[in-house]
Design a protein around this motif. Structure first.
Motif, PDB file in Angstrom:
ATOM      1  N   HIS A  34       0.852  -1.184   0.000  1.00 44.54           N
ATOM      2  CA  HIS A  34       0.000   0.000   0.000  1.00 44.54           C
ATOM      3  C   HIS A  34       0.888   1.234   0.000  1.00 44.54           C
ATOM      4  O   HIS A  34       1.572   1.525   0.976  1.00 44.54           O
ATOM      5  CB  HIS A  34      -0.920   0.016   1.214  1.00 44.54           C
ATOM      6  N   VAL A  35       0.897   1.922  -1.129  1.00 44.07           N
ATOM      7  CA  VAL A  35       1.595   3.207  -1.233  1.00 44.07           C
ATOM      8  C   VAL A  35       0.541   4.281  -1.004  1.00 44.07           C
ATOM      9  O   VAL A  35      -0.495   4.282  -1.678  1.00 44.07           O
ATOM     10  CB  VAL A  35       2.259   3.360  -2.627  1.00 44.07           C
ATOM     11  N   PRO A  36       0.765   5.167  -0.037  1.00 41.35           N
ATOM     12  CA  PRO A  36      -0.229   6.220   0.204  1.00 41.35           C
ATOM     13  C   PRO A  36      -0.575   6.966  -1.087  1.00 41.35           C
ATOM     14  O   PRO A  36       0.300   7.276  -1.895  1.00 41.35           O
ATOM     15  CB  PRO A  36       0.476   7.143   1.212  1.00 41.35           C
ATOM     16  N   ARG A  37      -1.844   7.193  -1.266  1.00 37.47           N
ATOM     17  CA  ARG A  37      -2.342   7.809  -2.500  1.00 37.47           C
ATOM     18  C   ARG A  37      -1.630   9.116  -2.862  1.00 37.47           C
ATOM     19  O   ARG A  37      -1.215   9.284  -4.009  1.00 37.47           O
ATOM     20  CB  ARG A  37      -3.853   8.009  -2.410  1.00 37.47           C
ATOM     21  N   PRO A  38      -1.438  10.048  -1.915  1.00 43.07           N
ATOM     22  CA  PRO A  38      -0.733  11.287  -2.300  1.00 43.07           C
ATOM     23  C   PRO A  38       0.698  11.009  -2.805  1.00 43.07           C
ATOM     24  O   PRO A  38       1.162  11.666  -3.732  1.00 43.07           O
ATOM     25  CB  PRO A  38      -0.713  12.117  -1.013  1.00 43.07           C
ATOM     26  N   LEU A  39       1.358  10.046  -2.213  1.00 40.83           N
ATOM     27  CA  LEU A  39       2.699   9.696  -2.662  1.00 40.83           C
ATOM     28  C   LEU A  39       2.657   9.127  -4.079  1.00 40.83           C
ATOM     29  O   LEU A  39       3.495   9.448  -4.920  1.00 40.83           O
ATOM     30  CB  LEU A  39       3.336   8.687  -1.698  1.00 40.83           C
ATOM     31  N   GLY A  40       1.652   8.319  -4.363  1.00 37.14           N
ATOM     32  CA  GLY A  40       1.468   7.782  -5.716  1.00 37.14           C
ATOM     33  C   GLY A  40       1.206   8.885  -6.733  1.00 37.14           C
ATOM     34  O   GLY A  40       1.716   8.843  -7.852  1.00 37.14           O
ATOM     35  N   TRP A  41       0.443   9.895  -6.327  1.00 38.94           N
ATOM     36  CA  TRP A  41       0.170  11.021  -7.232  1.00 38.94           C
ATOM     37  C   TRP A  41       1.454  11.793  -7.533  1.00 38.94           C
ATOM     38  O   TRP A  41       1.703  12.185  -8.672  1.00 38.94           O
ATOM     39  CB  TRP A  41      -0.855  11.971  -6.628  1.00 38.94           C
ATOM     40  N   ILE A  42       2.237  12.033  -6.477  1.00 41.21           N
ATOM     41  CA  ILE A  42       3.505  12.749  -6.671  1.00 41.21           C
ATOM     42  C   ILE A  42       4.430  11.937  -7.575  1.00 41.21           C
ATOM     43  O   ILE A  42       5.081  12.497  -8.464  1.00 41.21           O
ATOM     44  CB  ILE A  42       4.172  13.053  -5.314  1.00 41.21           C
ATOM     45  N   GLU A  43       4.471  10.632  -7.362  1.00 41.67           N
ATOM     46  CA  GLU A  43       5.303   9.766  -8.205  1.00 41.67           C
ATOM     47  C   GLU A  43       4.895   9.880  -9.673  1.00 41.67           C
ATOM     48  O   GLU A  43       5.739  10.070 -10.556  1.00 41.67           O
ATOM     49  CB  GLU A  43       5.190   8.314  -7.738  1.00 41.67           C
ATOM     50  N   ARG A  44       3.613   9.761  -9.954  1.00 43.45           N
ATOM     51  CA  ARG A  44       3.123   9.841 -11.343  1.00 43.45           C
ATOM     52  C   ARG A  44       3.382  11.224 -11.938  1.00 43.45           C
ATOM     53  O   ARG A  44       3.755  11.339 -13.103  1.00 43.45           O
ATOM     54  CB  ARG A  44       1.633   9.511 -11.419  1.00 43.45           C
ATOM     55  N   ALA A  45       3.180  12.258 -11.149  1.00 41.81           N
ATOM     56  CA  ALA A  45       3.459  13.614 -11.632  1.00 41.81           C
ATOM     57  C   ALA A  45       4.937  13.754 -11.987  1.00 41.81           C
ATOM     58  O   ALA A  45       5.288  14.306 -13.036  1.00 41.81           O
ATOM     59  CB  ALA A  45       3.056  14.650 -10.591  1.00 41.81           C
ATOM     60  N   GLY A  46       5.809  13.240 -11.122  1.00 46.01           N
ATOM     61  CA  GLY A  46       7.242  13.303 -11.394  1.00 46.01           C
ATOM     62  C   GLY A  46       7.628  12.531 -12.636  1.00 46.01           C
ATOM     63  O   GLY A  46       8.451  12.993 -13.440  1.00 46.01           O
ATOM     64  N   GLY A 130      13.335  16.446  -8.960  1.00 49.53           N
ATOM     65  CA  GLY A 130      13.068  16.524  -7.526  1.00 49.53           C
ATOM     66  C   GLY A 130      11.689  15.986  -7.180  1.00 49.53           C
ATOM     67  O   GLY A 130      11.524  15.259  -6.193  1.00 49.53           O
ATOM     68  N   ILE A 131      10.711  16.331  -7.988  1.00 47.52           N
ATOM     69  CA  ILE A 131       9.355  15.809  -7.769  1.00 47.52           C
ATOM     70  C   ILE A 131       9.340  14.299  -7.955  1.00 47.52           C
ATOM     71  O   ILE A 131       8.736  13.567  -7.170  1.00 47.52           O
ATOM     72  CB  ILE A 131       8.346  16.518  -8.694  1.00 47.52           C
ATOM     73  N   LEU A 132      10.042  13.811  -8.983  1.00 43.32           N
ATOM     74  CA  LEU A 132      10.152  12.365  -9.186  1.00 43.32           C
ATOM     75  C   LEU A 132      10.787  11.703  -7.966  1.00 43.32           C
ATOM     76  O   LEU A 132      10.293  10.681  -7.489  1.00 43.32           O
ATOM     77  CB  LEU A 132      10.966  12.062 -10.445  1.00 43.32           C
ATOM     78  N   ALA A 133      11.854  12.293  -7.454  1.00 41.17           N
ATOM     79  CA  ALA A 133      12.546  11.715  -6.294  1.00 41.17           C
ATOM     80  C   ALA A 133      11.639  11.642  -5.076  1.00 41.17           C
ATOM     81  O   ALA A 133      11.612  10.624  -4.372  1.00 41.17           O
ATOM     82  CB  ALA A 133      13.795  12.536  -5.975  1.00 41.17           C
ATOM     83  N   ILE A 137      11.090   7.359  -5.224  1.00 45.46           N
ATOM     84  CA  ILE A 137      12.017   6.644  -4.325  1.00 45.46           C
ATOM     85  C   ILE A 137      11.293   6.119  -3.086  1.00 45.46           C
ATOM     86  O   ILE A 137      11.403   4.928  -2.772  1.00 45.46           O
ATOM     87  CB  ILE A 137      13.240   7.523  -3.986  1.00 45.46           C
ATOM     88  N   PRO A 138      10.509   6.929  -2.372  1.00 45.68           N
ATOM     89  CA  PRO A 138       9.802   6.374  -1.212  1.00 45.68           C
ATOM     90  C   PRO A 138       8.773   5.300  -1.593  1.00 45.68           C
ATOM     91  O   PRO A 138       8.624   4.310  -0.882  1.00 45.68           O
ATOM     92  CB  PRO A 138       9.105   7.571  -0.576  1.00 45.68           C
ATOM     93  N   ALA A 139       8.066   5.480  -2.705  1.00 42.64           N
ATOM     94  CA  ALA A 139       7.091   4.470  -3.120  1.00 42.64           C
ATOM     95  C   ALA A 139       7.797   3.143  -3.392  1.00 42.64           C
ATOM     96  O   ALA A 139       7.322   2.077  -2.953  1.00 42.64           O
ATOM     97  CB  ALA A 139       6.331   4.938  -4.358  1.00 42.64           C
ATOM     98  N   SER A 140       8.923   3.192  -4.083  1.00 46.03           N
ATOM     99  CA  SER A 140       9.678   1.966  -4.362  1.00 46.03           C
ATOM    100  C   SER A 140      10.232   1.360  -3.080  1.00 46.03           C
ATOM    101  O   SER A 140      10.250   0.140  -2.916  1.00 46.03           O
ATOM    102  CB  SER A 140      10.820   2.252  -5.348  1.00 46.03           C
ATOM    103  N   ALA A 141      10.681   2.205  -2.156  1.00 42.05           N
ATOM    104  CA  ALA A 141      11.193   1.705  -0.878  1.00 42.05           C
ATOM    105  C   ALA A 141      10.090   1.023  -0.073  1.00 42.05           C
ATOM    106  O   ALA A 141      10.331  -0.006   0.572  1.00 42.05           O
ATOM    107  CB  ALA A 141      11.819   2.842  -0.081  1.00 42.05           C
ATOM    108  N   ILE A 142       8.892   1.572  -0.109  1.00 46.23           N
ATOM    109  CA  ILE A 142       7.767   0.933   0.588  1.00 46.23           C
ATOM    110  C   ILE A 142       7.497  -0.439  -0.006  1.00 46.23           C
ATOM    111  O   ILE A 142       7.326  -1.422   0.723  1.00 46.23           O
ATOM    112  CB  ILE A 142       6.508   1.833   0.514  1.00 46.23           C
ATOM    113  N   ILE A 143       7.465  -0.521  -1.322  1.00 42.02           N
ATOM    114  CA  ILE A 143       7.209  -1.806  -1.986  1.00 42.02           C
ATOM    115  C   ILE A 143       8.324  -2.794  -1.672  1.00 42.02           C
ATOM    116  O   ILE A 143       8.073  -3.950  -1.334  1.00 42.02           O
ATOM    117  CB  ILE A 143       7.036  -1.610  -3.497  1.00 42.02           C
TER     118      ILE A 143
END
Length: 151
Positions: A34-46, A130-133, A137-143
């Protein structure tokens, strides 16, 4: 604003290996978490920004030696895609550490884009990286962390 052929090439060079997942999908599913939704949005935006911004913003003066970390990080990223293929297309290989780098397949694209920002003297690419990072990175670390605790 303007078109940058070098920026387009950088974006496509990072995206291209991801198409391997279409041609050579994982034989074992990648780990899920489970990647928090806001983090997923930031990842996709990046991710979107890192594909678009380098191509639509004109570079400044080229800082030639910055090409070295760009191509080194890109070569490392390609090597990790090779690891995925050679390891039998295990889904976990997309999140496995390399040496002391915890999630190299998330970190190396960020390094490519940040180095490209310096190489092309383009701070907008650095902002996109920076937005991608912040998201990738945190989403991948969570997974990756979830997969390690299940193993």
């Amino acid at each position: 604003m303007g078109f940058s052929p070098v920026g387009l090439i950088v974006g496509l060079a990072v995206l291209a290996p991801n198409l391997l997942l279409v041609l050579f999908p994982p034989r074992t599913p990648p780990p899920t978490a489970h990647v928090p939704r806001p983090l997923g949005w930031i990842e996709r935006a990046g991710q979107a920004l890192c594909l678009v911004v380098p191509a639509i913003t004109q570079p400044g003066a080229l800082a030639g030696w910055w090409a070295v970390p760009v191509f080194t990080a890109l070569a490392g990223y390609y090597a990790l895609w090779g690891r995925y293929l050679l390891a039998g297309r295990e889904g976990m290989m997309l999140y496995r550490p390399w040496w002391v780098v915890p999630v190299p397949m998330a970190i190396l694209p960020v390094v490519v884009f940040l180095s490209s920002a310096a190489w092309l003297s383009n701070p907008l690419i650095a902002l996109a990286a920076g937005i991608l990072a912040v998201g990738h990175i945190p989403a991948s670390a969570i997974i990756a962390g979830t997969a390690r605790t299940r193993a």
